[in-house]
Scaffold this motif. Sequence first.
Motif, PDB file in Angstrom:
ATOM      1  N   GLY A 157      12.681  12.471   3.784  1.00  0.00           N
ATOM      2  CA  GLY A 157      11.113  11.736   3.037  1.00  0.00           C
ATOM      3  C   GLY A 157      11.338  11.845   1.632  1.00  0.00           C
ATOM      4  O   GLY A 157      11.048  10.572   0.990  1.00  0.00           O
ATOM      5  N   ALA A 158      12.012  12.636   1.049  1.00  0.00           N
ATOM      6  CA  ALA A 158      12.106  12.643  -0.324  1.00  0.00           C
ATOM      7  C   ALA A 158      12.722  11.496  -1.088  1.00  0.00           C
ATOM      8  O   ALA A 158      12.556  10.845  -1.977  1.00  0.00           O
ATOM      9  CB  ALA A 158      12.508  14.072  -0.880  1.00  0.00           C
ATOM     10  N   ALA A 159      13.967  11.117  -0.246  1.00  0.00           N
ATOM     11  CA  ALA A 159      15.001  10.337  -0.594  1.00  0.00           C
ATOM     12  C   ALA A 159      14.293   8.930  -0.415  1.00  0.00           C
ATOM     13  O   ALA A 159      14.213   7.832  -1.359  1.00  0.00           O
ATOM     14  CB  ALA A 159      16.358  10.293   0.213  1.00  0.00           C
TER      15      ALA A 159
ATOM     16  N   ASP B 146       0.856  11.696  -1.089  1.00  0.00           N
ATOM     17  CA  ASP B 146       0.429  10.849   0.203  1.00  0.00           C
ATOM     18  C   ASP B 146       1.675  10.074   0.722  1.00  0.00           C
ATOM     19  O   ASP B 146       1.761  10.129   1.821  1.00  0.00           O
ATOM     20  CB  ASP B 146      -0.631   9.739  -0.323  1.00  0.00           C
ATOM     21  CG  ASP B 146      -1.980  10.327  -0.535  1.00  0.00           C
ATOM     22  OD1 ASP B 146      -2.367  11.590  -0.181  1.00  0.00           O
ATOM     23  OD2 ASP B 146      -2.908   9.882  -1.092  1.00  0.00           O
ATOM     24  N   ALA B 147       2.498   9.711  -0.062  1.00  0.00           N
ATOM     25  CA  ALA B 147       3.664   9.260   0.428  1.00  0.00           C
ATOM     26  C   ALA B 147       4.629  10.008   1.514  1.00  0.00           C
ATOM     27  O   ALA B 147       5.059   9.909   2.261  1.00  0.00           O
ATOM     28  CB  ALA B 147       4.660   8.503  -0.686  1.00  0.00           C
ATOM     29  N   ALA B 148       4.581  11.304   0.714  1.00  0.00           N
ATOM     30  CA  ALA B 148       5.299  12.312   1.429  1.00  0.00           C
ATOM     31  C   ALA B 148       4.634  12.725   2.934  1.00  0.00           C
ATOM     32  O   ALA B 148       5.383  13.014   3.964  1.00  0.00           O
ATOM     33  CB  ALA B 148       5.353  13.708   0.560  1.00  0.00           C
ATOM     34  N   GLY B 149       3.344  12.698   2.709  1.00  0.00           N
ATOM     35  CA  GLY B 149       2.612  12.880   4.095  1.00  0.00           C
ATOM     36  C   GLY B 149       2.807  11.819   4.879  1.00  0.00           C
ATOM     37  O   GLY B 149       3.207  12.092   6.447  1.00  0.00           O
TER      38      GLY B 149
ATOM     39  N   ARG C 107       0.914  -1.117  -0.010  1.00  0.00           N
ATOM     40  CA  ARG C 107      -0.034   0.112  -0.159  1.00  0.00           C
ATOM     41  C   ARG C 107       0.977   1.368   0.014  1.00  0.00           C
ATOM     42  O   ARG C 107       0.527   2.256  -0.805  1.00  0.00           O
ATOM     43  CB  ARG C 107      -0.806   0.066   1.262  1.00  0.00           C
ATOM     44  CG  ARG C 107      -2.025  -1.179   0.961  1.00  0.00           C
ATOM     45  CD  ARG C 107      -2.912  -1.034   2.313  1.00  0.00           C
ATOM     46  NE  ARG C 107      -3.703  -2.269   2.280  1.00  0.00           N
ATOM     47  CZ  ARG C 107      -3.774  -3.322   2.928  1.00  0.00           C
ATOM     48  NH1 ARG C 107      -2.837  -3.076   3.904  1.00  0.00           N
ATOM     49  NH2 ARG C 107      -4.649  -4.278   2.801  1.00  0.00           N
ATOM     50  N   PHE C 108       1.959   1.321   0.704  1.00  0.00           N
ATOM     51  CA  PHE C 108       2.731   2.467   0.724  1.00  0.00           C
ATOM     52  C   PHE C 108       3.484   2.541  -0.622  1.00  0.00           C
ATOM     53  O   PHE C 108       3.578   3.665  -0.954  1.00  0.00           O
ATOM     54  CB  PHE C 108       4.036   2.141   2.049  1.00  0.00           C
ATOM     55  CG  PHE C 108       5.147   3.329   1.711  1.00  0.00           C
ATOM     56  CD1 PHE C 108       4.624   4.554   2.185  1.00  0.00           C
ATOM     57  CD2 PHE C 108       6.293   2.889   1.179  1.00  0.00           C
ATOM     58  CE1 PHE C 108       5.803   5.343   2.405  1.00  0.00           C
ATOM     59  CE2 PHE C 108       7.153   3.757   1.185  1.00  0.00           C
ATOM     60  CZ  PHE C 108       7.016   5.222   1.725  1.00  0.00           C
ATOM     61  N   ASN C 109       3.823   1.568  -1.266  1.00  0.00           N
ATOM     62  CA  ASN C 109       4.337   1.512  -2.609  1.00  0.00           C
ATOM     63  C   ASN C 109       3.404   2.177  -3.527  1.00  0.00           C
ATOM     64  O   ASN C 109       3.956   2.723  -4.696  1.00  0.00           O
ATOM     65  CB  ASN C 109       4.912   0.221  -2.940  1.00  0.00           C
ATOM     66  CG  ASN C 109       6.275  -0.286  -2.220  1.00  0.00           C
ATOM     67  OD1 ASN C 109       7.097   0.643  -1.711  1.00  0.00           O
ATOM     68  ND2 ASN C 109       6.315  -1.661  -2.548  1.00  0.00           N
ATOM     69  N   ALA C 110       2.284   1.998  -3.413  1.00  0.00           N
ATOM     70  CA  ALA C 110       1.093   2.140  -4.360  1.00  0.00           C
ATOM     71  C   ALA C 110       0.616   3.516  -4.194  1.00  0.00           C
ATOM     72  O   ALA C 110      -0.033   4.258  -5.106  1.00  0.00           O
ATOM     73  CB  ALA C 110       0.095   1.323  -4.039  1.00  0.00           C
ATOM     74  N   VAL C 111       0.853   4.278  -3.128  1.00  0.00           N
ATOM     75  CA  VAL C 111       0.110   5.383  -2.820  1.00  0.00           C
ATOM     76  C   VAL C 111       0.900   6.522  -3.584  1.00  0.00           C
ATOM     77  O   VAL C 111       1.820   6.417  -4.213  1.00  0.00           O
ATOM     78  CB  VAL C 111       0.371   6.103  -1.354  1.00  0.00           C
ATOM     79  CG1 VAL C 111      -0.640   5.228  -0.380  1.00  0.00           C
ATOM     80  CG2 VAL C 111       1.676   6.147  -0.733  1.00  0.00           C
ATOM     81  N   ASP C 112       0.181   7.896  -3.937  1.00  0.00           N
ATOM     82  CA  ASP C 112       0.968   8.744  -4.736  1.00  0.00           C
ATOM     83  C   ASP C 112       1.811   9.568  -4.103  1.00  0.00           C
ATOM     84  O   ASP C 112       2.041   9.139  -3.030  1.00  0.00           O
ATOM     85  CB  ASP C 112      -0.243   9.834  -5.395  1.00  0.00           C
ATOM     86  CG  ASP C 112      -1.069  10.738  -4.426  1.00  0.00           C
ATOM     87  OD1 ASP C 112      -0.581  11.036  -3.480  1.00  0.00           O
ATOM     88  OD2 ASP C 112      -2.140  10.806  -4.783  1.00  0.00           O
ATOM     89  N   ASP C 113       2.641  10.122  -4.878  1.00  0.00           N
ATOM     90  CA  ASP C 113       3.710  10.750  -4.299  1.00  0.00           C
ATOM     91  C   ASP C 113       3.502  11.956  -3.161  1.00  0.00           C
ATOM     92  O   ASP C 113       4.010  11.928  -2.058  1.00  0.00           O
ATOM     93  CB  ASP C 113       4.524  11.915  -5.275  1.00  0.00           C
ATOM     94  CG  ASP C 113       5.379  10.774  -6.246  1.00  0.00           C
ATOM     95  OD1 ASP C 113       5.329   9.595  -5.905  1.00  0.00           O
ATOM     96  OD2 ASP C 113       5.828  11.268  -7.282  1.00  0.00           O
TER      97      ASP C 113
END
Length: 176
Positions: A34-36, A19-22, A11-17
């Motif tokens: 976080g960006a790395a 949401d991943a940043a959040g 799920r983490f891999n699949a979220v958009d950028d």
Amino acid sequence: MTSSAPPGLARFNAVDDRDAAGLLHEVCAGRAWGAAVAGGRPYATVGELLDAADAAMAGLTAADLAEAMAAHPPIGRPAPGDAASAREQRGVRDAERAELLELNLAYQERHGHVFLICATGRTGEEMLAALRERIHHDADTEREIVRTELGKINRIRLTRLTETLRAPRAPAEGER
């Protein structure tokens, strides 16, 4: 992304950028970190994710590290409403809080930031002992200890994230 990734990691891999940043900001407030970590997706295993987190932590500049530390409350005073800091600091007894806060203020005056330690699994007395020792370190030594401690915190939080991340809620009929 491999289909063998644990569900939370998938799920983490699949979220958009965004949401991943959040999600990563909840783990560590450092934007460069976080960006790395987000930029390395998808991860096949939690181990790969944790290795990427460690590599990102090692690559932080002093300014990046300061940004990441700024979100951490003092030991002995978890941020109100912050379940993660309250859970991580549960080893602190009321009798130790006053001394921890007093020493943390002295540490902060000397080093310019809060005393940062991976509190999970440590007693208040263990944290007090570490604080008494570390308050006397020079800035370079302390910065590298902080980097290591923050890395430990991030690993714990990332592991918890991958264990608890749920599938996004599907919109109800009529929602978009």
